[in-house]
Design a protein around this motif. Structure first.
Motif, PDB file in Angstrom:
ATOM      1  N   ALA A 504      -7.303  10.039   3.322  1.00 16.16           N
ATOM      2  CA  ALA A 504      -6.190   9.250   3.853  1.00 16.16           C
ATOM      3  C   ALA A 504      -6.723   7.974   4.514  1.00 16.16           C
ATOM      4  O   ALA A 504      -6.174   6.888   4.319  1.00 16.16           O
ATOM      5  N   LEU A 505      -7.815   8.101   5.292  1.00 15.74           N
ATOM      6  CA  LEU A 505      -8.383   6.941   5.967  1.00 15.74           C
ATOM      7  C   LEU A 505      -8.870   5.904   4.962  1.00 15.74           C
ATOM      8  O   LEU A 505      -8.633   4.719   5.111  1.00 15.74           O
ATOM      9  N   PHE A 506      -9.513   6.412   3.904  1.00 15.33           N
ATOM     10  CA  PHE A 506     -10.011   5.512   2.875  1.00 15.33           C
ATOM     11  C   PHE A 506      -8.850   4.734   2.239  1.00 15.33           C
ATOM     12  O   PHE A 506      -8.898   3.521   2.085  1.00 15.33           O
ATOM     13  N   MET A 507      -7.796   5.470   1.909  1.00 13.22           N
ATOM     14  CA  MET A 507      -6.642   4.834   1.267  1.00 13.22           C
ATOM     15  C   MET A 507      -6.020   3.802   2.208  1.00 13.22           C
ATOM     16  O   MET A 507      -5.612   2.722   1.774  1.00 13.22           O
ATOM     17  N   LEU A 508      -5.922   4.169   3.488  1.00 13.27           N
ATOM     18  CA  LEU A 508      -5.338   3.251   4.470  1.00 13.27           C
ATOM     19  C   LEU A 508      -6.177   1.988   4.583  1.00 13.27           C
ATOM     20  O   LEU A 508      -5.657   0.876   4.581  1.00 13.27           O
ATOM     21  N   ALA A 509      -7.490   2.177   4.680  1.00 15.91           N
ATOM     22  CA  ALA A 509      -8.370   1.041   4.886  1.00 15.91           C
ATOM     23  C   ALA A 509      -8.398   0.155   3.653  1.00 15.91           C
ATOM     24  O   ALA A 509      -8.412  -1.071   3.749  1.00 15.91           O
ATOM     25  N   TYR A 510      -8.380   0.773   2.485  1.00 16.90           N
ATOM     26  CA  TYR A 510      -8.564   0.002   1.261  1.00 16.90           C
ATOM     27  C   TYR A 510      -7.253  -0.579   0.755  1.00 16.90           C
ATOM     28  O   TYR A 510      -7.155  -1.750   0.437  1.00 16.90           O
ATOM     29  N   TYR A 511      -6.213   0.243   0.706  1.00 11.43           N
ATOM     30  CA  TYR A 511      -4.953  -0.234   0.139  1.00 11.43           C
ATOM     31  C   TYR A 511      -3.928  -0.617   1.203  1.00 11.43           C
ATOM     32  O   TYR A 511      -2.791  -0.942   0.894  1.00 11.43           O
ATOM     33  N   ARG A 512      -4.282  -0.467   2.475  1.00  5.18           N
ATOM     34  CA  ARG A 512      -3.399  -0.845   3.598  1.00  5.18           C
ATOM     35  C   ARG A 512      -1.993  -0.262   3.481  1.00  5.18           C
ATOM     36  O   ARG A 512      -1.847   0.946   3.406  1.00  5.18           O
ATOM     37  N   MET A 513      -0.955  -1.113   3.429  1.00  4.62           N
ATOM     38  CA  MET A 513       0.412  -0.564   3.417  1.00  4.62           C
ATOM     39  C   MET A 513       0.598   0.434   2.279  1.00  4.62           C
ATOM     40  O   MET A 513       1.213   1.475   2.442  1.00  4.62           O
ATOM     41  N   SER A 514       0.046   0.100   1.135  1.00  3.10           N
ATOM     42  CA  SER A 514       0.150   1.018   0.007  1.00  3.10           C
ATOM     43  C   SER A 514      -0.528   2.347   0.347  1.00  3.10           C
ATOM     44  O   SER A 514      -0.049   3.415  -0.028  1.00  3.10           O
ATOM     45  N   GLY A 515      -1.632   2.253   1.053  1.00  2.00           N
ATOM     46  CA  GLY A 515      -2.344   3.460   1.467  1.00  2.00           C
ATOM     47  C   GLY A 515      -1.465   4.314   2.356  1.00  2.00           C
ATOM     48  O   GLY A 515      -1.461   5.549   2.252  1.00  2.00           O
ATOM     49  N   LEU A 516      -0.709   3.663   3.219  1.00  2.00           N
ATOM     50  CA  LEU A 516       0.214   4.381   4.093  1.00  2.00           C
ATOM     51  C   LEU A 516       1.262   5.109   3.252  1.00  2.00           C
ATOM     52  O   LEU A 516       1.590   6.272   3.491  1.00  2.00           O
ATOM     53  N   VAL A 517       1.754   4.378   2.241  1.00  2.00           N
ATOM     54  CA  VAL A 517       2.724   4.983   1.325  1.00  2.00           C
ATOM     55  C   VAL A 517       2.102   6.213   0.668  1.00  2.00           C
ATOM     56  O   VAL A 517       2.722   7.281   0.585  1.00  2.00           O
ATOM     57  N   ALA A 518       0.853   6.081   0.223  1.00  2.00           N
ATOM     58  CA  ALA A 518       0.175   7.193  -0.436  1.00  2.00           C
ATOM     59  C   ALA A 518       0.033   8.379   0.513  1.00  2.00           C
ATOM     60  O   ALA A 518       0.286   9.529   0.137  1.00  2.00           O
ATOM     61  N   ALA A 519      -0.353   8.091   1.762  1.00  2.00           N
ATOM     62  CA  ALA A 519      -0.548   9.173   2.723  1.00  2.00           C
ATOM     63  C   ALA A 519       0.769   9.918   2.944  1.00  2.00           C
ATOM     64  O   ALA A 519       0.802  11.154   2.960  1.00  2.00           O
ATOM     65  N   LEU A 520       1.853   9.150   3.078  1.00  2.00           N
ATOM     66  CA  LEU A 520       3.166   9.775   3.254  1.00  2.00           C
ATOM     67  C   LEU A 520       3.542  10.589   2.025  1.00  2.00           C
ATOM     68  O   LEU A 520       3.999  11.735   2.119  1.00  2.00           O
ATOM     69  N   SER A 521       3.307   9.979   0.880  1.00  2.00           N
ATOM     70  CA  SER A 521       3.638  10.626  -0.382  1.00  2.00           C
ATOM     71  C   SER A 521       2.861  11.930  -0.549  1.00  2.00           C
ATOM     72  O   SER A 521       3.400  12.943  -0.987  1.00  2.00           O
ATOM     73  N   LEU A 522       1.576  11.892  -0.163  1.00  2.00           N
ATOM     74  CA  LEU A 522       0.755  13.102  -0.304  1.00  2.00           C
ATOM     75  C   LEU A 522       1.187  14.182   0.683  1.00  2.00           C
ATOM     76  O   LEU A 522       1.102  15.373   0.381  1.00  2.00           O
ATOM     77  N   THR A 523       1.660  13.766   1.869  1.00  2.00           N
ATOM     78  CA  THR A 523       2.153  14.754   2.829  1.00  2.00           C
ATOM     79  C   THR A 523       3.386  15.447   2.261  1.00  2.00           C
ATOM     80  O   THR A 523       3.502  16.679   2.293  1.00  2.00           O
ATOM     81  N   VAL A 524       4.302  14.626   1.713  1.00  2.00           N
ATOM     82  CA  VAL A 524       5.493  15.201   1.086  1.00  2.00           C
ATOM     83  C   VAL A 524       5.076  16.138  -0.039  1.00  2.00           C
ATOM     84  O   VAL A 524       5.589  17.249  -0.187  1.00  2.00           O
ATOM     85  N   TYR A 525       4.086  15.691  -0.813  1.00  2.00           N
ATOM     86  CA  TYR A 525       3.568  16.508  -1.916  1.00  2.00           C
ATOM     87  C   TYR A 525       3.115  17.882  -1.416  1.00  2.00           C
ATOM     88  O   TYR A 525       3.490  18.916  -1.966  1.00  2.00           O
TER      89      TYR A 525
END
Lengths: 675, 309
Positions: A504-525
């Motif tokens: 999650a940290l990697f995604m946040l740092a690398y893709y920023r807002m998109s990373g946040l979206v991914a983290a949320l999406s993965l939590t829902v997943y």
């Protein structure tokens, strides 16, 4: 656009809320339909043997008994066999060694039984020599035992059991799920629920749940009604003295020949079960006994081993008086009875109809060519109810040769009201119907006095999976920890969480807002996947975990694919909104095709897992299927809608926040390249 | 960057690794089979105090039984499964347990236990994966039907799948010989997971190639493939690195019992990512250039390398 997003968010919120709701109850029991999900794992998930342990059972094979006999004169083997059958020794094989020497092979024989057998055989001829020995099961037999147990457990639906031969004559079985067991106790006297709760609490069964109370006592009188269809005055007198002897002083004994009922009153308190036994012993058919019933209490206790439960019985008896019945069910009880019973089914022709008679036509000549008809001839067996009486029965279908033998047998005695087809289960005769018309279809059923709706299910599985080559006795029972080690798994769980946080940290740092979206999406997943596992239900084992790891990887991949495409579109100078639109569309082909190929793989693995009876392959494919399906769902709904939503907020003017790289220039509003 | 041009090298490297693996598989025993596949010994140990299974596991590992199965029976008794014990081995274990865990109250008779997983399971898993490969071949051929030579995409994906399986199997055969890494039931499950990942990853790259081929139908395939690989490099690295680090965290910080299993996944993941780019895609190009027939004819990879350069 906005409205579509709103609807999507409403839908996602409902799905997530439902999933959270599903996960927040340890037990889900919908009224009406028989839908209940309950497991002891975290979040009410059911975990396999490797992840959470279960029950450790050791069975010991009972060695078949061989009796070597030397008769004074030569006796025909067939006569010996028929004489033994007539005396109730059904499952015997007799070998002739010439000069009067024979060997009789049977499954069990007690020391008292030895003497009895000897005297029965002496009715045939004088015995010179009589010796008993036991033959240890061969390794082939033990392998057969393991095979049969495996088939039975698989048919029962327990996932990934562990079955090994253990030493020379034992079998080790570990089955997952040490779920709570139900103890149904019927107390002779009325017992208060609160008192039992308090008592269990004192004994350290603090978590015990009391589920059913009742039926309440009907009356406190000690009058028992004994029902018997053919009542004669002679019988009544005999029965009275029999009961006086075996139960206790009879105070009054009044019979009503019209209704065929006897009202009996005893001076002392007696057990209903003892009375039933005594009446059976006397030889009445189908007696029924009505009497004062105490309180039936169902206690639901932590998984416990047999010793603990027996100790509890003694303690309950001391505290609340006699217990008429003490039955264990639930948990692995059904699986245990499933494993242990030999379940050998046998059909014989009996040439008399009286219930106590035992004139059998030689058991080996059921078919016209002398074939036996046994449970081995069954192709299918399933639980059903009797068409007219609605009693639980096991219906079966014979295989090819079985159908033929059964047809020959029924043709032979067709319309003969003095002959019937005796059906034995583990050497106990269940029924003996006369044959009105030959049966050519090759199906039939068995019913028995002790059959219950639960027991016929077990029996059907046992019959279809084949009978055990040797009888088994349960010699050790214990709860057992996870195969992979509870402590080790806890460490791995912690590490897994650390790993996910890193991702999650990697995604946040690398893709920023998109990373946040991914983290949320993965939590829902994660929430939906776990809820899906619970509802299916999927038993999570290591194979499932492997599939889960892979499907998480695929869920991450789906998000990354989308973000990379969006990055490219942004680079080409699109507005955030159209970059998201087009980027998603481009990524979708890859997500769809790769996931569909995974579905196909799952389908094929599942099919072969079933065909080849490999629970690990089944578990893997099932979990992977659920995982990938949910990952596809979250990619379409959560990731896409969140991104689209962000693209209409003020963030739309900062496309840099959505991509790992600095964009060349002011990019907003350039949409000339729309395809 | 010209990735396609050096394709001969990738096949040479992969071929060598697979060859070494096959040589190792050919030298019996092919694998260092763990207690799931072989018969072993089992016994119960009753301690005078409550114990925890991880300490017991460590104590047994100390005397050379790293892969022993240790399960709690209650709080002070453990059920231990090891590889077959010889005379005197039990004494060693007992010593270590008494020294490192807690005084030993009682040890049951040691008995032989049969394998948990029949060798059939391995065979069955192979059958299932082969059948799945056929299904994947058909699906990809269908999914790529709008671009020329769609059948080749299916074959290439299956090629990459076999490549990944062979390499992982080979590596574990070699690891078994040099550092005693054992192969257990988990290995089979790990292989299934690797198979799933491998195909998934190949299709993602193929999708990109499909995109580029249909965008400019006249461009040589080798060029389209090269562009596609470069374009999807960000995604390949992104996905494989995140998953790689998550697995690495599990291996380093997690419990000991899952380590071998995670190692299969880790190696499989790396090989699967590699093969999508360097084997599956390159195989397409080789087919296009008619190099496969040649490779078979000469059975000499050298000529390919020269051509590639």
């Amino acid at each position: 656009m906005r409205r579509r997003n709103l609807r999507a968010f409403a839908f996602i919120t409902i799905v997530v809320a439902l999933s959270v709701l599903i996960l927040s109850f340890q037990k889900i029991d919908l009224p009406g339909e028989s839908f209940d999900r309950e497991a002891t794992g975290p979040l009410g998930l059911s975990l396999g043997l490797d992840l959470s342990g279960g029950t450790h059972l050791v069975y010991s094979a009972e060695a078949p008994v061989i009796v070597d006999i030397s008769f004074e004169s030569i006796t025909a083997v067939n006569d010996i066999k028929l004489h033994l059958i007539a005396n109730g020794y059904l499952n015997v094989a007799v070998d002739d060694y010439g000069e009067g020497r024979v060997s009789i092979r049977m499954t069990e024989l007690s020391p008292q039984g030895e003497q009895q057998l000897r005297s029965i055989l002496e009715e045939i001829d004088v015995i010179e020599d009589f010796s008993v020995r036991r033959e240890n099961p061969t390794s082939e037999q033990m392998e057969g035992v393991v095979d049969v147990i495996e088939r039975r457990i698989n048919a029962f639906g327990v996932s990934e059991p562990l079955i090994q031969t253990f030493g020379e004559d034992r079998v080790l079985v570990q089955i997952p799920g040490a779920e709570n067991v139900n103890i149904d106790a019927i107390f002779r006297e009325q017992v208060q629920e609160a008192a039992v709760v308090d008592f269990l609490d004192q004994l350290g069964f603090g978590d015990a749940e009391i589920l059913v109370i009742g039926p309440k006592a009907l009356s406190i009188s000690d009058t028992y009604t004994i029902g018997e269809s053919e009542l004669t005055s002679g019988k009544v007198v005999q029965l009275r003295s029999h009961l006086q002897e075996s139960i206790g002083t009879v105070a009054s004994f009044e019979s009503d020949y019209e209704t065929g009922e006897i009202e009996a009153v005893f001076e002392d308190q007696i057990y209903v079960s003892d009375l039933v036994d005594a009446i059976r012993e006397f030889g009445l058919n189908d007696p029924y006994v009505l009497g004062p019933i105490g309180t039936e209490i169902r206690m639901r206790v932590e998984p416990s081993v047999i010793d603990v439960r027996e100790a509890l019985r003694v303690q309950l008896k001391e505290a609340f008086g006699p217990i008429d019945s003490y039955e264990i069910s639930g948990g692995v009880e059904e699986a245990k009875s499933l494993i242990g019973q030999t379940a050998s089914l046998k059909f014989m022709e009996r040439s008399c109809l009286n219930d106590t008679c035992s004139e059998f036509v030689d058991k080996d000549t059921v078919g016209d060519k002398g074939e036996q008809l046994t449970g081995g001839n069954l192709e299918q067996a399933f639980a059903d109810t009797h068409p007219t009486t609605a009693a639980p029965i096991v219906r079966f279908v014979f295989d090819g040769p079985g159908t033929r033998i059964f047809r020959e047998l029924t043709s032979r005695i067709e319309g003969d009201s003095t002959k019937c087809v005796a059906t034995f289960l583990d050497d106990v005769e269940l029924i003996c119907p006369v044959v009105n018309q030959r049966i050519i279809s090759g199906d039939g059923f068995v019913e028995g006095p002790d059959f219950t709706y639960d027991s016929v299910r077990t029996l059907a599985i046992q019959l279809e999976a084949g009978s055990l080559p040797v009888a088994l006795e349960l010699i050790r029972e214990s709860t057992v920890g996870a195969v992979l080690g509870d402590a080790s798994l806890r460490a791995s769980l912690r590490a897994g969480i650390v790993g996910l946080i890193l991702v999650a940290l990697f995604m946040l740092a690398y893709y920023r807002m998109s990373g946040l979206v991914a983290a949320l999406s993965l939590t829902v997943y994660a929430v939906i996947v776990l809820a899906a596992f619970k509802m299916f239900p999927v038993t999570l084992t290591l194979s499932g975990l492997a599939a889960l790891v892979i499907s998480i990887g695929m869920a991450v991949d789906a998000n990354i694919l989308i973000f990379e495409r969006i990055k490219e579109e942004l680079r080409m100078g699109r507005s955030l909104r159209s970059a998201i639109e087009i980027g998603f569309r481009r990524a979708w082909n890859a997500i769809r095709d790769s996931n569909v190929s995974t579905f196909i793989t799952c389908g094929i693995l599942f099919y072969f897992g079933r065909e080849l009876a490999e629970p690990r392959i089944i578990g893997f494919s099932l979990t992977l299927f659920v995982g990938v399906a949910v990952s596809m769902f979250t990619a379409i709904t959560v990731s896409k809608n969140l991104l689209q939503f962000l693209a209409i907020t003020p963030l739309k003017n900062k496309p840099n926040l959505f991509t790992p790289e600095r964009l060349a220039g002011p990019s907003d509003g350039v949409e000339s390249e729309r395809q | 960057m010209d990735i396609v041009g050096k394709r001969g090298w990738y096949f040479l490297v992969s071929g060598l690794v697979i060859l070494i693996g096959i040589v190792s598989l050919a030298i019996p025993p092919a694998f260092n089979l763990g207690i799931d596949f072989t018969s072993g010994s089992a016994f119960e140990v009753n301690f005078s105090d409550n114990v925890d299974e991880e300490t017991v596991r460590q104590a047994i590992a100390e005397v050379g039984y790293e892969d022993a199965g240790v399960q709690m029976l209650g709080v002070d008794t453990v059920f231990i499964r090891t590889k077959e014990l010889n005379e005197g081995d039990l004494g060693l274990i007992e010593d270590s347990l008494a020294r490192n865990v807690s005084p030993v109250q009682q040890i049951s008779k040691v008995d032989t236990v049969s394998p948990i997983v029949a060798e059939e399971t391995v065979r069955n898993a192979i059958i299932a994966v082969l059948a799945a490969a056929v299904g994947i071949l058909i699906f990809i051929t269908w999914a790529f039907r709008h671009i020329p030579g769609s059948f080749r995409y299916g074959v290439s994906a299956v090629m990459a799948l076999s490549h990944d399986m062979l390499i992982v199997i080979g590596i574990f055969s070699i690891l078994g010989k040099i550092i005693d890494v054992e192969v257990n039931a988990m290995f089979v499950i790990g292989l299934l997971a690797v198979a799933g990942y491998s195909v998934n990853d190949s299709i993602v790259i193929f999708d990109r190639i499909r995109d580029n081929v249909s965008r400019d139908i006249d461009r040589p395939l080798s060029e389209s493939v090269n562009i596609s690989i470069m374009e999807s490099m960000g995604r390949s690295l992104g996905t494989s690195l995140t998953t790689f680090f998550a697995l690495l965290a599990l291996i380093l910080l997690g419990g000991s019992t899952l380590r071998d299993f995670l190692l299969v996944l880790l190696i499989g993941l790396a090989v699967g990512t590699y093969s999508s780019i360097f084997i599956a895609s390159q195989f397409l190009v080789m087919w296009e250039h008619g190099e496969i027939g040649k490779a078979f004819r000469f059975l000499r990879l050298r000529s390919l390398i020269n051509r590639g350069n």
